[in-house]
Design an enzyme around this catalytic site. Structure first.
Site, PDB file in Angstrom:
ATOM      1  N   GLN A  65       1.319   5.228   9.095  1.00 18.98           N
ATOM      2  CA  GLN A  65       0.382   4.293   8.476  1.00 18.98           C
ATOM      3  C   GLN A  65      -0.810   3.980   9.378  1.00 18.98           C
ATOM      4  O   GLN A  65      -0.674   3.802  10.590  1.00 18.98           O
ATOM      5  CB  GLN A  65       1.128   3.006   8.086  1.00 18.98           C
ATOM      6  CG  GLN A  65       2.252   3.283   7.109  1.00 18.98           C
ATOM      7  CD  GLN A  65       2.994   2.062   6.591  1.00 18.98           C
ATOM      8  OE1 GLN A  65       4.196   2.109   6.393  1.00 18.98           O
ATOM      9  NE2 GLN A  65       2.299   0.965   6.348  1.00 18.98           N
ATOM     10  N   CYS A 107       0.820  -1.219   0.000  1.00 20.79           N
ATOM     11  CA  CYS A 107       0.000   0.000   0.000  1.00 20.79           C
ATOM     12  C   CYS A 107       0.855   1.271   0.000  1.00 20.79           C
ATOM     13  O   CYS A 107       0.599   2.213  -0.767  1.00 20.79           O
ATOM     14  CB  CYS A 107      -0.943  -0.014   1.186  1.00 20.79           C
ATOM     15  SG  CYS A 107      -0.222  -0.666   2.689  1.00 20.79           S
ATOM     16  N   ARG A 163       3.297   2.823  12.498  1.00 20.80           N
ATOM     17  CA  ARG A 163       1.840   2.732  12.614  1.00 20.80           C
ATOM     18  C   ARG A 163       1.363   3.866  13.512  1.00 20.80           C
ATOM     19  O   ARG A 163       1.934   4.083  14.588  1.00 20.80           O
ATOM     20  CB  ARG A 163       1.467   1.380  13.233  1.00 20.80           C
ATOM     21  CG  ARG A 163      -0.009   1.106  13.277  1.00 20.80           C
ATOM     22  CD  ARG A 163      -0.591   0.668  11.954  1.00 20.80           C
ATOM     23  NE  ARG A 163      -0.152  -0.659  11.560  1.00 20.80           N
ATOM     24  CZ  ARG A 163      -0.208  -1.109  10.298  1.00 20.80           C
ATOM     25  NH1 ARG A 163      -0.656  -0.339   9.323  1.00 20.80           N
ATOM     26  NH2 ARG A 163       0.217  -2.314  10.004  1.00 20.80           N
ATOM     27  N   HIS A 213      -2.569   6.149   4.540  1.00 22.20           N
ATOM     28  CA  HIS A 213      -1.161   6.158   4.897  1.00 22.20           C
ATOM     29  C   HIS A 213      -0.572   7.486   4.405  1.00 22.20           C
ATOM     30  O   HIS A 213      -0.840   7.926   3.284  1.00 22.20           O
ATOM     31  CB  HIS A 213      -0.407   5.012   4.221  1.00 22.20           C
ATOM     32  CG  HIS A 213      -0.797   3.654   4.737  1.00 22.20           C
ATOM     33  ND1 HIS A 213      -1.563   3.454   5.863  1.00 22.20           N
ATOM     34  CD2 HIS A 213      -0.488   2.417   4.272  1.00 22.20           C
ATOM     35  CE1 HIS A 213      -1.715   2.149   6.066  1.00 22.20           C
ATOM     36  NE2 HIS A 213      -1.082   1.498   5.115  1.00 22.20           N
TER      37      HIS A 213
HETATM   38  P1  NAP Z   1      -8.795  -8.475   6.894  1.00 25.13           P
HETATM   39  O1  NAP Z   1      -9.640  -7.253   7.051  1.00 25.13           O
HETATM   40  O2  NAP Z   1      -8.244  -9.074   8.142  1.00 25.13           O
HETATM   41  O3  NAP Z   1      -9.693  -9.586   6.127  1.00 25.13           O
HETATM   42  C1  NAP Z   1      -9.183 -10.846   5.714  1.00 25.13           C
HETATM   43  C2  NAP Z   1     -10.219 -11.936   6.013  1.00 25.13           C
HETATM   44  O4  NAP Z   1     -10.371 -12.101   7.407  1.00 25.13           O
HETATM   45  C3  NAP Z   1     -11.636 -11.692   5.531  1.00 25.13           C
HETATM   46  O5  NAP Z   1     -11.765 -11.939   4.165  1.00 25.13           O
HETATM   47  C4  NAP Z   1     -12.427 -12.681   6.357  1.00 25.13           C
HETATM   48  O6  NAP Z   1     -12.365 -13.972   5.733  1.00 25.13           O
HETATM   49  C5  NAP Z   1     -11.639 -12.734   7.670  1.00 25.13           C
HETATM   50  N1  NAP Z   1     -12.234 -12.013   8.811  1.00 25.13           N
HETATM   51  C6  NAP Z   1     -12.068 -12.401  10.106  1.00 25.13           C
HETATM   52  N2  NAP Z   1     -12.670 -11.527  10.948  1.00 25.13           N
HETATM   53  C7  NAP Z   1     -13.240 -10.573  10.199  1.00 25.13           C
HETATM   54  C8  NAP Z   1     -13.996  -9.412  10.504  1.00 25.13           C
HETATM   55  N3  NAP Z   1     -14.297  -9.054  11.767  1.00 25.13           N
HETATM   56  N4  NAP Z   1     -14.424  -8.617   9.487  1.00 25.13           N
HETATM   57  C9  NAP Z   1     -14.124  -8.937   8.224  1.00 25.13           C
HETATM   58  N5  NAP Z   1     -13.397 -10.032   7.862  1.00 25.13           N
HETATM   59  C10 NAP Z   1     -12.953 -10.860   8.843  1.00 25.13           C
HETATM   60  O7  NAP Z   1      -7.554  -8.225   5.944  1.00 25.13           O
HETATM   61  P2  NAP Z   1      -7.283  -7.015   4.895  1.00 25.13           P
HETATM   62  O8  NAP Z   1      -6.745  -5.837   5.601  1.00 25.13           O
HETATM   63  O9  NAP Z   1      -8.483  -6.832   4.041  1.00 25.13           O
HETATM   64  O10 NAP Z   1      -6.054  -7.614   4.066  1.00 25.13           O
HETATM   65  C11 NAP Z   1      -6.204  -8.643   3.093  1.00 25.13           C
HETATM   66  C12 NAP Z   1      -4.895  -8.768   2.314  1.00 25.13           C
HETATM   67  O11 NAP Z   1      -4.647  -7.557   1.605  1.00 25.13           O
HETATM   68  C13 NAP Z   1      -3.656  -9.004   3.198  1.00 25.13           C
HETATM   69  O12 NAP Z   1      -2.761  -9.858   2.551  1.00 25.13           O
HETATM   70  C14 NAP Z   1      -3.048  -7.633   3.313  1.00 25.13           C
HETATM   71  O13 NAP Z   1      -1.655  -7.688   3.553  1.00 25.13           O
HETATM   72  C15 NAP Z   1      -3.340  -7.083   1.924  1.00 25.13           C
HETATM   73  N6  NAP Z   1      -3.361  -5.622   1.891  1.00 25.13           N
HETATM   74  C16 NAP Z   1      -4.014  -4.937   2.859  1.00 25.13           C
HETATM   75  C17 NAP Z   1      -4.017  -3.556   2.798  1.00 25.13           C
HETATM   76  C18 NAP Z   1      -4.720  -2.755   3.853  1.00 25.13           C
HETATM   77  O14 NAP Z   1      -4.567  -1.529   3.838  1.00 25.13           O
HETATM   78  N7  NAP Z   1      -5.498  -3.343   4.752  1.00 25.13           N
HETATM   79  C19 NAP Z   1      -3.377  -2.890   1.757  1.00 25.13           C
HETATM   80  C20 NAP Z   1      -2.742  -3.634   0.747  1.00 25.13           C
HETATM   81  C21 NAP Z   1      -2.743  -5.005   0.828  1.00 25.13           C
HETATM   82  P3  NAP Z   1     -13.553 -15.035   5.764  1.00 25.13           P
HETATM   83  O15 NAP Z   1     -14.785 -14.401   5.189  1.00 25.13           O
HETATM   84  O16 NAP Z   1     -13.043 -16.147   4.879  1.00 25.13           O
HETATM   85  O17 NAP Z   1     -13.698 -15.391   7.201  1.00 25.13           O
END
Ligand code: NAP
Length: 373
Positions: free
Chosen positions: A162, A135, A267, A274
């Site tokens: 961030q 990001c 962070r 960010h």
């Molecule tokens: P995240 O919010 O933790 O979501 C990932 C998965 O966690 C969801 O698809 C869901 O899967 C599960 N989950 C468990 N508890 C949850 C809840 N309370 N609410 C929603 N989902 C929940 O992760 P993310 O930030 O989107 O990141 C996903 C990927 O993108 C990572 O590899 C990260 O490094 C990358 N990324 C993130 C960002 C960023 O700014 N966040 C930026 C660039 C890349 P199920 O439906 O299968 O349970």
């Protein structure tokens, strides 16, 4: 009809991707299938299409039936599923927000306003893996990729600020729980205008250090504090997040001779966006007006912010940028260390240009590629 499978659609990045796809009316021209690692059988999200209930995101047979898989589920999922899927003979397109495959030689890091030429070459060459960049790197390149392309940058350091959402949905919730705990610790003294500021400060600090302060996800206080560590340690002393600045920037730009990039990733207690302060050693004394016009002309989203207090407060902050696609770049000036040293500050919504938007756009590009012939 092309079949597109979506995994990780309810996480932080996935939710923003779904919102953006709905806003841009992207859910057409293909059959969508939604899968989950935890909610198999429940209703799929409402995207205005007839879709079956949630499928098992680990079922290789179901995944193998897709032409394109879009995953925002995370690196653990990619590492578990992707090798088995390819080993099963799957030849489809894998579009991924996680970092797991980014540096693989058969993957392209996508940020099409900056590297559309690299993407088009990849499609022509039969590359099947298109991975969203880190990001902070993507936001930095949306802001100043044009300075790299002009050959103005000899080296660069970034100091980042961030947001909690960079760590996912549960971390965002924890930040608000921390803020709530601090608010509760200060409430009574705040209500009394005559109360001592040192008592208020003491109460808040005490709450932040208390055993029961919510810190399961971050491991430390973020509200009212900061955490100068993001991701895992490397032998070099960098964190992996810091290493990505060098490795991914040079890969995205396709640089034969890598440009040195390093910094400290921190962070802070914002929800989204960010920010980063960049110090750039220029290859020569490029005048500020030339720097500004190269930045401003780079793409449709970058926005120059005049170096005044009024404009900075109005346009150059997470509060101003959150939820939008604009990439403001401000505080542009030469440092007093010499005319070849430039500093600037930039902010961007990392869930948009830093994550969901490059994935949304590469999905359209791949669909266009597959339907063109
Ligand atoms: P995240 O919010 O933790 O979501 C990932 C998965 O966690 C969801 O698809 C869901 O899967 C599960 N989950 C468990 N508890 C949850 C809840 N309370 N609410 C929603 N989902 C929940 O992760 P993310 O930030 O989107 O990141 C996903 C990927 O993108 C990572 O590899 C990260 O490094 C990358 N990324 C993130 C960002 C960023 O700014 N966040 C930026 C660039 C890349 P199920 O439906 O299968 O349970």
């Amino acid at each position: 009809m092309l079949k597109v499978g979506f995994i990780g659609w309810r996480g932080m990045v996935g939710s923003v991707l779904m919102d953006r796809m709905k806003a841009e009316n992207d859910f057409n021209g293909f059959d969508a299938l939604f899968a989950s690692t935890s909610q198999v059988g429940q209703a799929a999200p409402d995207v205005g299409l007839e879709t079956p209930p949630l499928q098992d995101a680990f079922d290789i047979k179901i995944l193998s039936d897709m032409d394109i898989i879009v995953t925002c589920q995370g690196g653990g999922y990619t590492k578990k599923v992707y090798p088995d899927l390819r080993a099963a003979g799957w030849k489809g397109y894998w579009l991924d927000a996680a970092s797991a495959l980014r540096m693989d030689p058969d993957s392209i890091i996508v940020l099409d306003p900056v590297n559309r030429d690299v993407i088009d070459q990849g499609l022509a060459d039969g590359v099947k893996n298109y991975i969203g960049g880190n990001c902070t790197v993507s936001l930095m390149l949306m802001a100043i990729g044009s300075l790299f392309k002009k050959g103005y940058i000899e080296w660069l350091t970034s100091m980042t600020y961030q947001a909690s959402s960079g760590a996912g949905a549960n971390n965002m919730r924890e930040l608000i729980r921390q803020m709530t705990a601090l608010g509760a610790a200060g409430k009574d003294l705040l209500a009394d205008p005559a109360s001592s500021i040192l008592d208020l400060d003491r109460n808040v600090t005490h709450a932040m250090r208390a055993e029961d302060f919510p810190r399961e996800n971050f491991g430390a206080a973020l509200a009212g504090s900061l955490i100068p560590w993001i991701d895992s340690p490397l032998e070099s002393g960098q964190t992996r997040e810091e290493w990505k600045g060098f490795a991914e920037t040079n890969k995205i730009l396709g640089n034969a001779t890598p440009i040195p990039i390093d910094g400290i990733c921190v962070r802070i207690g914002t929800m989204r966006c960010h920010s980063q302060a960049l110090t750039i050693k220029l290859t020569r004394d490029v005048p500020i007006h030339e720097i500004e016009s190269v930045i401003a002309d780079a793409n449709d989203w970058v926005k120059l912010v005049p170096n005044t207090k009024e404009d900075t407060l109005k346009y150059l902050s997470p509060a101003a940028v959150s939820g939008g696609l604009e990439i403001p770049v401000g505080r542009i000036r030469k440092l007093n260390t010499g005319p070849e040293f430039l500093s600037l500050f930039t902010v961007g919504d990392q869930l948009l240009w830093g994550a969901a938007e490059p994935i949304r756009r590469i999905l359209k590009i791949v669909i266009g590629h597959l339907t063109a012939g």
